[in-house]
Design an enzyme around this catalytic site. Structure first.
Site, PDB file in Angstrom:
ATOM      1  N   ASN A  85       0.862  -1.173   0.000  1.00  0.00           N
ATOM      2  CA  ASN A  85       0.000   0.000   0.000  1.00  0.00           C
ATOM      3  C   ASN A  85       0.903   1.229   0.000  1.00  0.00           C
ATOM      4  O   ASN A  85       1.832   1.317   0.799  1.00  0.00           O
ATOM      5  CB  ASN A  85      -0.889  -0.052   1.261  1.00  0.00           C
ATOM      6  N   CYS A 131      -7.091   7.434   2.903  1.00  0.00           N
ATOM      7  CA  CYS A 131      -6.990   7.322   4.362  1.00  0.00           C
ATOM      8  C   CYS A 131      -7.469   8.612   5.010  1.00  0.00           C
ATOM      9  O   CYS A 131      -6.980   9.695   4.691  1.00  0.00           O
ATOM     10  CB  CYS A 131      -5.560   7.052   4.785  1.00  0.00           C
ATOM     11  N   ILE A 157     -13.966  -1.041   1.180  1.00  0.00           N
ATOM     12  CA  ILE A 157     -13.820   0.376   1.452  1.00  0.00           C
ATOM     13  C   ILE A 157     -12.725   0.648   2.502  1.00  0.00           C
ATOM     14  O   ILE A 157     -12.411  -0.235   3.303  1.00  0.00           O
ATOM     15  CB  ILE A 157     -15.149   0.998   1.985  1.00  0.00           C
TER      16      ILE A 157
END
Lengths: 279, 310
Positions: free
Chosen positions: B102, B134, B198
């Site tokens: 990520n 985020c 999500i």
């Protein structure tokens, strides 16, 4: 190395205003040290969602461990309903534990409130090491009121010199654990070499850390934090720590403040490394 | 006796032995969990969000438990690109499991190109998961909210990264938008191979006695079973409109939860908060999916994807 186990509750009793849980858990009894903790599921399903951390109260050889806890919220309330014969889902032992100082005339343990929970295990560890060389153990137990004092007889029978103090004066002296610590360090213990260990509320820990710093005494503190995973993955439970000379690896500078994980870098820290002003 | 069903799925160029992976930020760099189970059993491992430079993260307290969930504001604390490659990837490469890194940028989208270059030389990394979602994202020079809340910025950012990498490119979407389909289409058009959805929902909790927020950051990202129905709904909505695979996540704790996402349209699922509660969660979910397929007499998990009967 920690374990994920199902541990059977063999006893669950009230001790003053706290609960003492005895678990049959051979893997945990074999490997747990004073200051380490267990991460316990307090209910089935998603409520409460997260596990709760509890320090080792005492090992009962060969196969049992004890936890001493107070009801402070949803998790502990749920746990208090668990009965003997039921099974608990436990991960442990976790964290680093106390490192008993090798050379000291007196080991002084300062415990505030629920901070008394890991003290029997710590006193045992100190005695195991220091008894042969005549090292002494003194324990100061402080609480708001007499019903929040626990383990006094137990600690006495372990050979510790126990002093207790309550904020309302309902048992022992009236005042704070730190008042007793300050007086002992200034008078009785002033000429002797002392090692300090402190477990309790943050303000108490900071005050003890300050006394240790002023007198150049080694001091270890056990920190508490909200945590999600308990094993160092989620980075929730961090505390600010100052890099100390000689301990840093080459990417970190002395004096710089970094976050350390209470669960896996702690919960026991050297008091002088904690950045109390930022915490 | 029933035949062993096929659990293999494919996300872009990444082949997974089963549809279950870990959600970024909930599994560290794998080291912590390796003592509890054999990581090679996972479909894939997504490691902690990584930036070019290391990030210290937010001051504590960083989490608060909420009904059937938790709020976090870790603040993307991470070791940075070089230490990820030198210290973390070598350990993970032992397990013969696809590794998903990520990635996010702090100030300049060009940082993504640096990340793609660095990770491009690391063969064991199968996929990059672009984090534009985020809620604890450090406020950057761009001086606006998340890239993932703006379809044009999403398109531009994904496109820039697409030009810089041949690896499987996954884009992780935020639920904190009016229309997640719009963001999904923008990411697809810019060349994303797959979408993760999500990320957490922005929330807050207050200690009424002190009248202070329970998080030092005031707001944080809500995760756990509390958000699962929202996540399932969004996967279903997006699956109907895009033709790239989806990785569904949001409060998955059991095989049943994972199956909801797959039936709604997810090709793979990611387990997050449940890892904290039960380090064996991923393994139990893989076994449970296999058991379900046998019971329902389904030979291949791919047959189940998007099979919702409305």
């Amino acid at each position: 190395m920690s374990n994920l186990v199902k541990a059977r509750i063999v006893d669950h009793t009230r001790v003053s205003s706290y609960y003492r849980l005895t678990l049959e858990a051979p893997e945990l009894a074999l490997s747990s040290r004073a200051g380490q903790f267990f991460f316990v599921r307090c209910g089935e399903g998603p409520e409460p969602l997260l596990r709760r951390p509890f320090s080792l109260h005492r090992v009962l050889p060969p196969s049992q461990i004890q936890i001493l806890y107070g009801v402070v919220g949803r998790g502990t309330r749920e746990l208090s309903h668990a009965r003997s014969g039921e099974w608990l889902d436990v991960i442990g032992p976790l964290g680093n534990g106390f490192d008993v100082v090798a050379k000291a005339d007196v080991h002084l343990v300062v415990a505030g409130g629920m901070g008394v929970a890991p003290v029997p295990a710590l006193v045992e560890a100190i005695s195991d090491q220091g008894a042969a060389t005549g090292q002494e153990v003194a324990v100061i137990v402080g609480a708001k009121s007499r019903d929040q004092l626990a383990c006094l007889d137990e600690l006495g029978s372990q050979g510790a010199d126990v002093r207790c103090i309550t904020e309302d004066g309902s048992h022992g002296l009236r005042g704070l654990a730190t008042d007793v610590a300050r007086e002992l360090l200034t008078e009785e213990l002033a000429p002797r070499s002392v090692a300090l260990y402190a477990i309790g509320p943050k303000a108490m820990l900071a005050a003890v850390a300050d006394m240790a710093k002023g007198r150049g005494i080694p001091c270890q503190v056990s920190l508490e934090a909200r945590m999600a995973c308990g094993i160092g993955a989620c980075l929730s439970c961090v505390c600010p720590v100052r890099i100390i000379a000689g301990r840093s690896n080459d990417t970190e500078d002395e004096g710089r403040i970094v976050y350390r994980k209470v669960c896996s870098d702690g919960p026991v820290f050297e008091a002088r490394s904690v950045a109390w002003d930022r915490f | 006796m029933a035949n062993e069903p096929n659990l293999e799925v494919t996300i872009g160029g990444m082949k997974m032995s089963n549809p279950v992976m870990t959600a970024s930020g909930t599994f560290g760099y794998g080291e912590e969990f390796a003592q509890y189970f054999d990581l090679s059993k996972l479909g894939a491992i997504a490691v902690k969000g990584t930036s070019v430079e290391s990030v210290d993260g937010n001051p504590p307290p960083r989490i608060a438990e909420t009904p059937s969930g938790m709020l976090n504001a870790i603040g993307l604390q991470n070791v940075g690109l070089n230490r990820l490659i030198d210290e973390k990837i070598p350990f993970l490469s032992r397990f013969n499991v696809p590794i998903v890194v990520n990635i996010f940028f702090r100030n300049d989208p060009e940082e993504l190109v640096q990340l793609a270059d660095g990770l491009g030389r690391t063969e064991v990394v199968s996929a990059l998961e672009l984090n534009i979602s985020c809620p604890n994202y450090p406020k950057g020079k761009l001086g606006r909210d998340l890239v993932g809340q703006d379809p044009e910025a999403t398109f531009r950012t994904v496109k820039r990264l697409r030009e810089a990498t041949d690896k499987t490119l996954i884009v992780k979407l935020t639920p904190n938008v009016t229309d997640i389909v719009e963001m999904a289409l923008a990411a697809q058009e810019a060349g994303a191979d797959a979408l993760s959805l999500i990320n957490t929902l922005v929330g807050m909790a207050i200690d009424v006695r002190t009248r202070r927020p329970k998080l030092a950051n005031v707001t944080g990202g809500l995760s756990g079973p509390a958000i699962r129905p929202v996540a399932v709904r969004m996967v279903w909505q997006v699956a109907k409109r895009v033709n790239i695979p989806l990785i569904g996540m949001g409060g998955i704790c059991s095989a049943n939860d994972a199956l909801e996402f797959i039936i709604a349209g997810a090709t793979a699922v990611a387990v997050g908060t449940a890892n904290f509660v039960n380090p064996h969660a991923c393994l139990e979910i893989i076994d449970g999916i296999r058991d379900y397929l046998i019971q329902e007499d389904i030979n291949d998990v791919n047959e189940l994807i998007g099979s919702l009967d409305t």
